[in-house]
Motif scaffolding. Structure first.
Motif, short mmCIF file in Angstrom:
data_model
loop_
_atom_site.label_atom_id
_atom_site.label_comp_id
_atom_site.label_asym_id
_atom_site.label_seq_id
_atom_site.Cartn_x
_atom_site.Cartn_y
_atom_site.Cartn_z
N GLN A 1 0.47 4.95 -10.09
CA GLN A 1 0.16 6.32 -9.63
C GLN A 1 -1.21 7.15 -10.37
OE1 GLN A 1 1.27 7.53 -6.70
NE2 GLN A 1 1.93 5.48 -6.53
N ARG B 1 -5.27 14.48 -15.52
CA ARG B 1 -4.98 14.19 -14.23
C ARG B 1 -5.04 12.40 -14.11
NH1 ARG B 1 -7.24 16.22 -9.52
NH2 ARG B 1 -8.86 15.55 -8.87
N PHE C 1 0.54 -1.03 0.06
CA PHE C 1 0.16 0.58 0.09
C PHE C 1 1.19 0.97 0.43
CE2 PHE C 1 -2.69 2.67 1.83
CZ PHE C 1 -3.70 3.17 1.22
N TRP D 1 -15.59 23.00 -9.96
CA TRP D 1 -13.91 22.72 -9.87
C TRP D 1 -13.72 24.78 -10.46
CZ3 TRP D 1 -10.70 18.67 -10.61
CH2 TRP D 1 -11.61 16.67 -10.10
N PRO E 1 -3.79 14.17 -7.37
CA PRO E 1 -5.12 14.40 -7.25
C PRO E 1 -6.20 13.26 -5.53
CG PRO E 1 -4.29 13.94 -9.57
CD PRO E 1 -3.03 13.99 -8.36
N ALA E 2 -6.89 14.06 -5.57
CA ALA E 2 -7.32 12.90 -4.35
C ALA E 2 -6.90 12.98 -3.21
CB ALA E 2 -7.48 11.88 -4.25
N ARG E 3 -5.72 13.65 -3.37
CA ARG E 3 -4.22 13.59 -1.96
C ARG E 3 -4.29 14.92 -1.36
NH1 ARG E 3 -0.08 9.62 -3.83
NH2 ARG E 3 -1.04 10.02 -5.74
N LEU F 1 -4.45 8.40 -11.44
CA LEU F 1 -5.52 8.35 -10.69
C LEU F 1 -6.42 6.69 -11.28
CD1 LEU F 1 -6.80 10.14 -8.27
CD2 LEU F 1 -8.20 11.60 -10.28
N ARG G 1 1.74 16.52 -9.99
CA ARG G 1 1.03 16.66 -10.52
C ARG G 1 1.48 17.89 -10.71
NH1 ARG G 1 -1.85 14.85 -14.28
NH2 ARG G 1 -2.78 17.00 -15.25
N ASP H 1 -7.19 18.61 -2.80
CA ASP H 1 -6.76 18.12 -3.97
C ASP H 1 -6.09 19.48 -4.86
OD1 ASP H 1 -6.85 16.68 -6.38
OD2 ASP H 1 -9.33 15.75 -5.14
N PHE I 1 -10.37 26.33 -12.35
CA PHE I 1 -9.39 26.30 -13.36
C PHE I 1 -8.53 27.00 -13.49
CE2 PHE I 1 -12.49 22.74 -14.97
CZ PHE I 1 -12.13 21.47 -14.63
N ASP J 1 4.82 6.68 -14.52
CA ASP J 1 4.61 6.23 -13.43
C ASP J 1 2.96 5.21 -13.11
OD1 ASP J 1 4.78 4.94 -11.42
OD2 ASP J 1 5.57 6.48 -9.50
N MET K 1 -6.79 3.37 -3.09
CA MET K 1 -5.42 3.40 -2.59
C MET K 1 -5.67 5.32 -2.11
SD MET K 1 -3.71 1.27 -3.10
CE MET K 1 -3.20 -0.14 -3.28
N VAL K 2 -6.59 6.51 -2.09
CA VAL K 2 -7.05 7.86 -2.41
C VAL K 2 -8.66 7.60 -2.36
CG1 VAL K 2 -5.33 8.13 -3.84
CG2 VAL K 2 -7.42 8.50 -4.97
N PRO K 3 -8.45 8.53 -1.33
CA PRO K 3 -10.53 8.67 -0.70
C PRO K 3 -10.95 8.47 -2.57
CG PRO K 3 -9.44 9.88 0.18
CD PRO K 3 -8.41 9.08 -0.57
N PHE L 1 3.03 1.80 -3.18
CA PHE L 1 1.21 2.52 -4.02
C PHE L 1 1.55 4.29 -4.05
CE2 PHE L 1 0.60 -1.42 -5.69
CZ PHE L 1 1.21 -1.67 -6.91
N LEU L 2 1.22 4.35 -2.65
CA LEU L 2 0.99 5.50 -2.22
C LEU L 2 2.39 6.82 -2.65
CD1 LEU L 2 -0.62 6.49 0.98
CD2 LEU L 2 -0.93 6.70 -1.04
N LEU L 3 3.45 6.59 -2.27
CA LEU L 3 4.53 6.46 -2.05
C LEU L 3 5.37 6.71 -3.68
CD1 LEU L 3 5.99 6.48 1.23
CD2 LEU L 3 4.47 8.23 0.38
N GLY L 4 4.86 5.75 -4.59
CA GLY L 4 5.84 5.49 -5.51
C GLY L 4 6.26 4.30 -6.25
N TYR M 1 7.38 15.37 -14.68
CA TYR M 1 6.42 14.71 -13.27
C TYR M 1 7.18 14.66 -12.09
CZ TYR M 1 4.95 10.23 -11.20
OH TYR M 1 4.64 9.66 -9.48
N ARG M 2 6.23 15.65 -11.21
CA ARG M 2 7.03 15.88 -10.16
C ARG M 2 8.10 16.98 -9.99
NH1 ARG M 2 6.92 9.78 -6.78
NH2 ARG M 2 4.83 9.97 -6.47
N LEU N 1 -5.27 4.24 -8.86
CA LEU N 1 -5.49 4.57 -7.38
C LEU N 1 -6.56 4.81 -6.87
CD1 LEU N 1 -2.79 7.24 -7.03
CD2 LEU N 1 -2.57 4.71 -6.55
N LYS N 2 -7.45 5.27 -7.66
CA LYS N 2 -9.54 5.23 -6.79
C LYS N 2 -10.24 3.74 -6.53
CE LYS N 2 -10.36 9.62 -6.18
NZ LYS N 2 -11.32 10.76 -5.73
N ALA O 1 -9.80 21.67 -6.51
CA ALA O 1 -10.69 19.96 -7.39
C ALA O 1 -11.80 20.77 -6.31
CB ALA O 1 -9.88 19.41 -7.36
#
Lengths: 381, 817
Positions: free
Chosen positions: B183, B174, A15, A187, A119-121, B185, A99, A144, A189, B180, B193-195, A18-21, A76-77, B188-189, A163
């Protein structure tokens, strides 16, 4: 679903990975992430190992430095600072955000703001010192991604959309949240500032272009009728006017401040100019610094460059319709997400889905270079 | 589930018991005499093609059982591998055979592997189906009109182009990350892995995850313009007969593509049981019998729909078919179905019951006491007598009134649309069409191609009702084809193959129907030279095109409706004639062979397809003759079955083995009350004696009246659902306490008042009341009970009134049975 749960348990160890790369690339970037995460605003940037690329990422943001020496390109990052003379990459600005949604230079050119997130984090604002491209500070201010950053004319504040529908204003360079404006219903933009330094405009998928007092968040006006969801907004640098574009593919120019009384009939009083409908949804708009040209692109594979003046004097209530592009920039494959005029207006940088950075001469529209903005490493087997 | 079943079986084996599936493993189950596999041979097209087969064992008692969960597979050469669940995947190209063994028998399955190479992931064939399968694009999730949380997909994936843009182009790309991929979305969704409000749908390492990840890694290639088009899906087995509750049946879904290739898409199919109390369907398509009955397994895959009729026979120990005489071909098909589900029909009803039933159905009114007496007394052999009766009813003016009223409902002959005079003109034309028994195809053609002043050419009123392209599209499809086109106005139909494009192509046939003022109150309908339908998505003109088959001639520029009407009413149109035959059947049997009758689709299969085909063929062969097909229906033995059920058909509700009680329609009920009580109805502004079924307009006697209460249709739409046939408390209160019945019974000019003048005996009074209300003689017991009641009553008149009131309130009066 007991089966899924069971497998979930088995994979729990994965887990965090995945979250961290998840790939070698990701794991390296994780180091940068861990370092950046511990940074407080104003902490100096920590050198980190940049990501490696097997394929170029989608280009989502571009910005020329005001002195015209550098072109900042999203990776990327990271953001890659290219030398405009073509002599290569000057710097790689490694950050926490997966992103990069928007890159803007401060009015004086001493700072670079990057907004984006995962996204979503989280959504993050980074400020970088352009004299040596070191990190001044990075702050998480949203749950987000953030979009559409803009510096106030005095360079003391930065606005952006998000977002979570909110418009945020943070102080520069400490990233402290000064204002969160929650009046949009979808949203947001894009943001731009009025030249008076007091008002900020925001737009997004809820179709409204909202005029807000930056100091206290007072809502002044929806300056438009709600014609289309909007994806992009750019200021006319020479006038109190904004260009907008969105889902209906029609670029429009609005005056910021109302000169006729608002009525219940929802007339589009502030609309000054309307340009021809494009081949798809507009994702991005850019205006040359002398305010003579604007460029528009989106979910098709060309860029149209128009003279701002599409004929006749513009006046509220009687918009000037039509216009002809002075150049159509070809060569892209797929959607275009980013445009930037070089400060002298003689070149334009374009990027999008295909990951290739293309530079065109203006007004000829001739392609002068096409390159991957990131170093590509061949995948090792 | 599959694993549990297998471990049980292994347990049985270990104990040295007979090798068997749960269904077979019952004590004393007859042995397997042979096995078969479906499909009988396999072709694997590429390295990701994974197949499995159904293994069916035939027991010595003739019952088929699903042996798929216990079958063993042994390939002759290692060009395929087979996992524990019987999934067959390619290892290298070539041909071989697999020996399939189960139940002590074995069979050889030929297999060809065309290629074992891994092709690139297809967005259309692999990514989209996953999103449908896990429900991303469901109406409750991102497929809803506004999407969810900023992410919108087309409903159930009907628009791959839109969905591709949503995944790849929207908001700077997005949702995917090709640098990667894990990673992204879009991984992940669903992996949690994410809400994600939609929860965890699949996790890393699973097939779905791997396919999406590989698609991103390969560069999110869009193939919707080049991928072979899905032409149809096939469900195996073709029918499922589950013998007893608890029996299971595996199903397979095979997708067929335009290039001739196929794929096993069982894992991406979406399965629903039409009646889960009969059989349940698992998410993997496995059926499990719950109780005796019939249902259908509905399967959806990428905008294609198929259904699998299934029957749970149940315990029928002691069943033996009893052949009753067959009156016409209808009975042959009804009997065949009843034998299949092991039911026995009820016997034919008595003369009085038949007379009342067929009179109400054909002329909308019960027989008079005199007619009942004469019919019962007539000693002609039953079949001949009933045939003569039906022929007389079909010829009677009352038949014309009843069916004029029916078509006035369906065609919305409503003064709201047509004005008072228009309604009368339109009804007059309908009456002429019915009384001359106009062939149905001509009837519909006259309506659909009508032009001119609506007062002079009454069919033109059709376009006063259907006065825009949407209304015309939706009403013509529902009324004349029995299909619903309203869903696909905004998106492709969620349960059928109809697309949004077809909606507007259909509408284009009506785009040039012009309307202009005529005489005061009328309208002139005329073919215009211009007028187009625009597609709401593209804003482009849509050319007229029929949704199925081909038009025999192209849409003419002068009047697009002409060629269209020919196509609509042709014998080759698979919907047109079947829709009306099925609709008529439902009027006589209380339920369509396809039901509801105006919602014909793959997910709503016919209960007896052979019967529908035979009726349809007869109808078409006889020149779309409505009276002919009605005659066939009401003279069949099936129509004449008694209401009384037996042990073998008590649970049958869809195979016509016994009569089904139907509440009288509002107009029938009111007319029956007036007839029973011998009174004359009075409707404001109409001649005294005008019957409810003769009322030209829904506005007459509208509002809060008896007719409204009992569900007379308001004539706003062609939907059969407009006529309400339920039974409600307010109806019961009206019948018991309301003025309609009590006033009619006590009317001084009414039947009882007149009858009593001759001072009849109590027995005569009772007989008259029974004949006038229930249209039959009282039984001896009824006679005896009512005699006692009459004797106790304060007066004979009061007793007779009470009796009449009681009988009118009884189900035998309120229902046609």
């Amino acid at each position: 679903m007991p089966k899924i749960e069971k497998m979930h348990m088995m994979n729990r160890r994965l887990f965090f990975q995945f979250l961290l790369g998840s790939t070698a690339t990701g794991m390296i970037a994780t180091a940068a992430l861990a370092q950046n995460a511990s940074q407080t605003p104003n902490a100096p940037a920590t050198p980190a190992v940049p990501p490696t690329y097997r394929v170029p990422p989608v280009i989502t943001a571009l910005a020329y430095s005001p002195d015209g020496q550098f072109l900042a390109v999203s990776g990327y990052r990271e953001v890659l600072i290219h030398k405009v003379d073509g002599s290569g990459i000057a710097n790689r600005l490694l950050g926490k955000s997966d992103r990069i949604e928007s890159i803007v230079y401060s009015p004086k050119g001493d700072m670079l703001a990057i907004v984006g997130g995962a996204p979503a984090r989280f959504g993050e604002v980074q400020f970088w010192n352009t004299s040596n491209y070191t990190l001044i500070g990075a702050t998480n201010v949203a749950p987000d991604s953030l979009f559409g950053a803009s510096f106030s004319p005095d360079g003391k504040l930065l606005g952006c959309g998000g977002a979570d529908n909110a418009v945020r204003i943070v102080s520069v360079p400490d990233g402290k949240l000064k204002l969160k404006f929650d009046n949009h219903s979808d949203w947001t933009f894009a943001t731009v500032w009025a030249t008076d330094n007091k008002h900020i405009l925001s737009t997004g998928r809820d179709r409204a272009i909202k005029l807000i007092v930056a100091e206290n968040g007072s809502f002044v006006d929806d300056i438009n009728t709600h014609t289309s969801p909007y994806r992009a907004m750019a200021r006319n640098p020479k006038a109190e006017q904004v260009f907008v574009g969105g889902d209906d593919g029609v670029p429009r120019l609005y005056q910021v401040f109302r000169s006729t009384v608002r009525t219940m009939n929802q007339e589009d009083h502030n609309l000054l100019r309307e340009y021809p409908r494009q081949s798809g949804q507009i994702n991005v708009l850019a205006v040359s610094s002398d305010a003579s040209l604007f460029a528009v692109a989106g979910e098709w594979d060309e860029v149209s460059v128009y003279p701002v003046d599409n004929g006749g004097p513009a006046a509220p209530d009687k918009p000037v319709m039509g216009g002809k592009p002075i150049a159509t920039l070809r060569g892209h494959k797929g959607t275009i997400h980013a445009l930037a005029f070089r400060t002298d207006g003689k070149q334009i940088a374009v990027g999008g889905f295909d990951g290739t950075l293309r530079i065109y001469d203006l007004p000829s529209g001739k392609l002068v270079s096409a390159l991957a903005p990131v170093p590509i490493t061949k995948a090792s087997k | 589930m599959a694993r549990i079943t297998q471990s049980r079986i292994v347990g049985f084996l270990g104990a040295g018991l007979l090798l068997a599936a749960p269904a077979m493993a019952q004590k004393g189950a007859p042995p397997i005499q042979s096995i078969s596999v479906q499909p009988a041979q396999l072709t694997l097209f590429d390295g990701r093609d994974m197949r499995s087969v159904l293994v069916t064992g035939q027991r010595t008692d003739g019952i088929g059982v699903d042996l798929s969960p216990v079958a063993k597979y042994k390939p002759a050469s290692p060009i395929v591998k087979i996992d524990d669940e019987g999934n067959i995947s390619p290892l290298k190209a070539g041909k071989t055979t697999i020996t399939v063994s189960a139940g002590g028998k074995s069979i050889v399955l030929p297999v060809e592997v065309k290629s074992a190479k891994q092709p690139p992931i297809s967005f259309v064939r692999e990514v989209m189906p996953i999103m449908s399968r896990v429900g991303c694009n469901a109406g409750t999730c991102h497929g809803s009109a506004k999407g969810k949380n900023g992410f919108k997909l087309s409903l159930r994936g009907y628009d791959p182009s839109f969905d591709y843009h949503a995944l790849v182009d929207d908001i700077g790309g997005r949702r995917f990350n090709r640098v990667d991929p894990m990673q992204s979305l879009m991984l992940l969704k669903p992996a949690g892995m994410v809400p994600h409000k939609g929860g965890t749908l699949f996790i890393p390492g699973t097939r779905y995850y791997q396919i999406l990840e590989a698609w991103i890694r390969e560069g999110v290639v869009n193939d919707f313009k080049v991928a072979p088009k899905l032409t149809r899906i096939e469900v195996l087995p073709r029918v499922a007969n589950l013998n007893l509750p608890g029996y299971e049946q595996k199903t397979l879904v095979i997708a067929h593509y335009a290039d001739g290739s196929t794929r096993d898409v069982t894992k991406q199919g979406v399965f629903t049981s039409s009646l889960s109390e009969v059989a349940t369907a698992s998410t993997t398509g496995k059926l499990k019998a719950v109780r005796r009955g019939e249902a259908a397994l509905l399967v959806r895959y990428e905008g294609n729909y198929a259904s699998l009729p299934l029957t749970v026979i149940g315990d029928r120990t002691g069943y033996q078919w009893v052949q009753l005489p067959r009156f016409n071909y209808v009975d042959k098909f009804v009997d065949a179905k009843l034998q299949k589900i092991k039911a026995i029909p009820s016997p034919v009803c008595d003369d009085a019951t038949y007379l009342r039933r067929v009179a109400i159905d054909l002329i909308g009114a019960p027989p008079t006491p005199a007619q009942v007496r004469a019919f019962v007394k007539d000693t002609t052999p039953t079949t001949a007598k009933r045939t003569r009766l039906v022929d007389a009813l079909l010829r009677s003016p009352e038949f014309d009134e009843r069916w004029t009223n029916k078509w006035a409902d369906l065609l919305s002959a409503n003064s709201k649309f047509l004005g008072d005079r228009g309604v009368v003109k339109f009804r007059l034309w309908l009456h002429q069409a019915i009384s001359s028994n106009m062939p149905y195809d001509r009837f519909v053609r006259e309506l659909v191609t009508a032009s001119g002043d609506s007062f002079e050419n009454a069919p033109a009123n059709f376009y006063r009702v259907n006065n825009d392209t949407s209304k015309a599209t939706e009403n013509v499809t529902q009324l004349f084809l029995g299909v619903r086109f309203s869903c696909n106005k905004c998106h492709d139909h969620p349960f059928e193959r109809w697309t949004q494009n077809q909606y507007y192509q259909f509408g284009a046939f009506f785009a040039r129907v012009g309307h202009k003022g005529g005489q005061p109150g009328s309208e002139i309908i005329f073919p215009q030279e211009s007028g187009e339908v625009l597609h709401p998505k593209t804003n482009l003109v849509v050319a007229p095109k029929v949704p199925i088959g081909k038009m025999s001639r192209l849409a003419s520029n002068t009047d697009r409706r002409l060629g269209f009407a020919e196509w609509l009413t042709s014998a080759e149109n698979p919907y047109f004639s079947r829709a009306i035959v099925n609709r008529l059947w439902s009027y006589f049997y209380g339920k369509g062979i396809i039901d509801p009758v105006d919602d014909i689709r793959a997910g709503n299969p016919p209960s007896n397809p052979e019967l529908l085909e035979a009726l349809n063929a007869d109808f078409v062969k006889n020149g779309f003759d409505l009276k002919h097909i009605m005659r066939v229906m009401v003279l069949s033995r099936a129509y004449q079955h008694s209401l009384q059920s037996n042990r073998w058909n008590v649970d049958d509700i869809s195979n016509f083995s016994h009569s089904m009680p139907r509440r009288l329609e509002a107009e029938q009920l009111l007319d029956a009350i007036y007839q029973a009580t011998g009174t004359v109805p009075k409707f404001e502004g109409l001649p005294i004696g005008t019957k409810a079924k003769q009322l030209p307009d829904a506005a007459i006697a509208g509002g809060d009246t008896f007719l409204t209460l009992f569900g007379r249709p308001p004539r706003e739409s062609p939907c059969e659902c407009e006529r309400v046939s339920n039974v409600s408390l307010s109806q019961a209160l009206n019948l018991i306490n309301g003025p309609t019945i009590s006033d009619a019974i006590a009317n001084p000019q009414g039947r009882l008042a007149r009858f009593m003048q001759a001072n009849p005996t109590d027995e005569r009074v009772i007989e008259e009341v029974f004949l006038s209300t229930l249209c039959r003689y009282p039984t001896a017991k009824e006679q005896q009970n009512t005699l006692q009641y009459l004797k106790k009553s304060p007066s004979k008149m009061e007793g007779a009134q009470d009796l009449m009131w009681a009988l009118i309130n009884s189900p035998a009066f309120l229902f046609n049975r």
